[in-house]
Scaffold this motif. Structure first.
Motif, short mmCIF file in Angstrom:
data_model
loop_
_atom_site.label_atom_id
_atom_site.label_comp_id
_atom_site.label_asym_id
_atom_site.label_seq_id
_atom_site.Cartn_x
_atom_site.Cartn_y
_atom_site.Cartn_z
N LEU A 75 -7.97 -1.61 -4.73
CA LEU A 75 -7.22 -0.40 -4.37
C LEU A 75 -7.91 0.84 -4.89
CD1 LEU A 75 -4.66 -2.51 -5.75
CD2 LEU A 75 -3.66 -1.21 -3.89
N THR A 76 -7.91 1.88 -4.08
CA THR A 76 -8.40 3.19 -4.49
C THR A 76 -7.22 4.15 -4.50
OG1 THR A 76 -10.57 2.80 -3.50
CG2 THR A 76 -10.01 5.07 -4.04
N LEU A 77 -7.03 4.84 -5.63
CA LEU A 77 -5.90 5.76 -5.79
C LEU A 77 -6.41 7.19 -5.80
CD1 LEU A 77 -5.05 2.94 -6.95
CD2 LEU A 77 -3.53 4.14 -8.49
N GLY A 78 -5.60 8.10 -5.22
CA GLY A 78 -5.98 9.50 -5.13
C GLY A 78 -5.30 10.39 -6.15
N GLU A 79 -5.17 11.68 -5.82
CA GLU A 79 -4.70 12.70 -6.76
C GLU A 79 -3.37 12.38 -7.42
OE1 GLU A 79 -6.03 15.31 -7.99
OE2 GLU A 79 -7.80 15.65 -6.79
N ASP A 80 -2.40 11.95 -6.64
CA ASP A 80 -1.07 11.66 -7.18
C ASP A 80 -0.89 10.19 -7.52
OD1 ASP A 80 -0.21 14.34 -6.94
OD2 ASP A 80 0.17 14.04 -4.80
N LEU A 81 -2.01 9.50 -7.65
CA LEU A 81 -2.02 8.05 -7.90
C LEU A 81 -1.40 7.29 -6.74
CD1 LEU A 81 -3.33 6.74 -10.41
CD2 LEU A 81 -2.76 9.14 -10.74
N ASP A 82 -1.45 7.89 -5.54
CA ASP A 82 -1.05 7.18 -4.34
C ASP A 82 -2.24 6.35 -3.86
OD1 ASP A 82 1.49 8.33 -4.26
OD2 ASP A 82 0.76 10.09 -3.15
N VAL A 83 -1.95 5.21 -3.25
CA VAL A 83 -3.01 4.36 -2.72
C VAL A 83 -3.54 5.00 -1.44
CG1 VAL A 83 -3.57 2.10 -1.76
CG2 VAL A 83 -2.01 2.27 -3.71
N ILE A 84 -4.84 5.28 -1.40
CA ILE A 84 -5.44 5.88 -0.21
C ILE A 84 -6.31 4.88 0.54
CG2 ILE A 84 -5.33 8.24 -1.06
CD1 ILE A 84 -8.21 8.03 -1.94
N GLU A 85 -6.75 3.83 -0.14
CA GLU A 85 -7.53 2.77 0.51
C GLU A 85 -7.23 1.46 -0.20
OE1 GLU A 85 -11.71 3.50 0.57
OE2 GLU A 85 -11.54 5.47 1.52
N TYR A 86 -7.27 0.37 0.56
CA TYR A 86 -7.15 -0.95 -0.06
C TYR A 86 -7.81 -1.99 0.83
CZ TYR A 86 -3.20 -1.81 3.13
OH TYR A 86 -2.40 -1.97 4.24
N GLU A 87 -8.27 -3.04 0.20
CA GLU A 87 -8.91 -4.14 0.93
C GLU A 87 -8.61 -5.43 0.19
OE1 GLU A 87 -13.31 -5.65 2.50
OE2 GLU A 87 -13.10 -3.74 1.43
N ARG A 88 -8.18 -6.41 0.95
CA ARG A 88 -7.86 -7.72 0.38
C ARG A 88 -8.99 -8.69 0.69
NH1 ARG A 88 -1.95 -10.61 0.85
NH2 ARG A 88 -2.53 -12.72 0.21
N ARG A 89 -9.32 -9.51 -0.28
CA ARG A 89 -10.41 -10.47 -0.10
C ARG A 89 -10.06 -11.76 -0.83
NH1 ARG A 89 -13.08 -9.85 -5.04
NH2 ARG A 89 -12.66 -7.81 -6.03
N SER A 90 -10.74 -12.81 -0.46
CA SER A 90 -10.51 -14.12 -1.08
C SER A 90 -11.50 -14.32 -2.23
CB SER A 90 -10.69 -15.22 -0.04
OG SER A 90 -10.68 -16.50 -0.66
N THR A 91 -11.01 -14.60 -3.39
CA THR A 91 -11.88 -14.89 -4.53
C THR A 91 -12.32 -16.34 -4.51
OG1 THR A 91 -9.93 -15.36 -5.91
CG2 THR A 91 -10.81 -13.13 -5.97
N THR A 92 -11.62 -17.16 -3.76
CA THR A 92 -12.00 -18.57 -3.67
C THR A 92 -13.34 -18.70 -2.96
OG1 THR A 92 -9.69 -19.21 -3.52
CG2 THR A 92 -11.31 -20.85 -2.84
N GLU A 93 -13.51 -17.91 -1.88
CA GLU A 93 -14.77 -17.96 -1.13
C GLU A 93 -15.92 -17.43 -1.97
OE1 GLU A 93 -14.09 -15.78 2.39
OE2 GLU A 93 -12.66 -17.22 3.26
N GLU A 94 -15.62 -16.42 -2.83
CA GLU A 94 -16.68 -15.82 -3.63
C GLU A 94 -17.22 -16.78 -4.68
OE1 GLU A 94 -14.96 -12.36 -5.30
OE2 GLU A 94 -14.79 -11.29 -3.41
#
Length: 301
Positions: A280-299
Motif C-alpha cells: 500500500l502507498t499512502l498519501g498526504e492524509d494517510l489515505d491509500v492512493i495505490e495498492y497491489e496484492r500479490r502472492s508470497t507463496t509464488e515468490e
C-alpha cells in the motif's frame, strides 16, 4: 451570551449557564420528557417544572431562560434540548465530568504481536489501556468515558474495548478529531519503541487537530485497518475483522513501513496475511492512493 472575536460564544458564559444544579435538573428533565413523549417530542412548561422539582415559578422561569437558546429551544409544542444540550446530558450520564472512581484491573486479552508476551487491557482515570506487560509495547492508551467500563460485565470488557477502539480509529481515519471533531493533519516519523528484536523501522503516525490542538498517535497499520483491500485480505485468510480484536491482528503490527517522500508525503507499507501480501502507498492524509496484492507463496516457491 457575548461573542468572541472569532464569532463564538464566550466559554465562561456558556459553562456558567449550566454550572448550577437546578439548571442541569431542568435540562435533564427536558431531555427525559422529550424522549418519552409522543407527537413532536416537545416537553411542556408544566411537565418540565414538575419533573425538575422546582416549585418556585419565578426561580424556574429564571433558570429556564438561562438555558435558552444554547441548551434548550422553544417550539410551538413546548421545549426541546438543542444539540449542545443533548451532548451535555450525554457527557454527564457517561461519567466524563462526574465519575472519578471507575476502574477495572488489567486482565490478559491476548499475545503481544511484537514479543509474544502477554497483552493486558484495563481501565482507569478515564483511559482505556491495552499494552504488553513484557515489552511495554502500547496497543492503545485512548481516552474513553467511564460508562464504557462501569456498565459492563468484566468478561465482556475486551470485546467492548475493541469495539470502542475500532470506532475511534475509523473516526480518525476519516479526518475527525476524537476530542472536538475538528479537522486533523497527519505526519509520520520513526517510532520510538522498546528494545525488542524486529521493532526497528516501525513508523509512528501523529494526528494533530487544527482546532483544539489535540494529538493522537498510532502505528501506520491503524491508518489502513478499515480499507476494503485490507479487510478483504484478512477475510480471504479466514479472519473476520469484525470479530477479531485489533491486538490479535499481528499483520498490522508486523508492517514497519517506509517514508518514500515528505513533500508530498508518501508512505509505503506491506501487510502479509497467510500466503498473500498487500503493498500500500499512502498519501498526504494517510489515505491509500495505490495498492497491489500479490502472492508470497509464488515468490518463495
Amino acid at each position: 451570551m457575548s461573542d468572541g472575536s472569532d464569532g463564538r460564544a464566550n466559554p465562561d458564559e456558556v459553562f456558567s449557564a449550566v454550572a448550577n444544579e437546578t439548571r442541569f435538573s431542568i435540562l435533564r428533565a427536558v431531555w427525559d420528557l422529550t424522549k418519552a413523549s409522543e407527537g413532536d417530542g416537545a416537553a411542556s412548561f408544566a411537565d418540565i417544572r414538575e419533573a425538575a422539582g422546582v416549585w418556585d415559578s419565578g426561580q424556574f422561569n429564571y433558570h429556564l431562560k438561562e438555558l435558552r437558546p444554547r441548551f434548550v429551544r422553544k417550539t410551538e409544542g413546548g421545549y426541546k434540548p438543542t444539540h449542545a444540550g443533548s451532548r451535555l446530558v450525554g457527557a454527564v450520564v457517561s461519567g466524563v465530568y462526574t465519575d472519578d472512581e471507575t476502574a477495572v484491573e488489567p486482565r490478559p486479552v491476548g499475545d503481544c504481536p511484537i514479543c509474544d508476551g502477554t497483552i493486558e487491557a484495563g481501565y482507569a482515570n478515564g483511559q482505556m489501556d491495552v499494552a504488553c506487560v513484557d515489552c511495554d509495547v502500547t496497543i492503545t492508551d485512548m481516552t474513553a468515558p467511564p460508562i464504557l467500563a462501569a456498565r459492563r460485565d468484566d468478561e465482556d470488557l475486551p470485546e467492548v474495548y475493541n469495539k470502542h477502539l475500532l470506532s475511534e480509529i475509523e473516526r480518525i481515519n476519516r479526518g475527525f478529531c476524537p476530542y472536538c471533531h475538528g479537522r486533523i493533519d497527519a505526519s509520520v516519523d520513526e517510532m520510538d519503541g522498546p528494545d525488542v528484536d524486529g521493532f526497528d523501522g516501525f513508523l509512528n503516525v501523529v494526528y494533530a487537530c487544527r482546532e483544539c490542538g489535540g494529538t493522537v498517535q498510532s502505528a501506520v497499520g491503524a491508518a489502513v485497518i478499515d480499507h476494503p483491500a485490507v479487510v478483504s485480505l484478512f477475510h480471504d485468510a479466514g479472519i473476520d475483522v469484525r470479530a477479531t480484536p485489533v491486538w490479535e491482528r499481528n499483520a498490522l503490527f508486523d508492517a514497519p513501513g517506509e517514508i518514500l517522500s515528505e513533500d508530498p508525503l508518501r508512505v509505503e507499507t506491506t501487510i502479509e496475511v497467510g500466503g498473500d501480501a498487500l503493498d500500500l502507498t499512502l498519501g498526504e492524509d494517510l489515505d491509500v492512493i495505490e495498492y497491489e496484492r500479490r502472492s508470497t507463496t509464488e515468490e518463495t516457491a
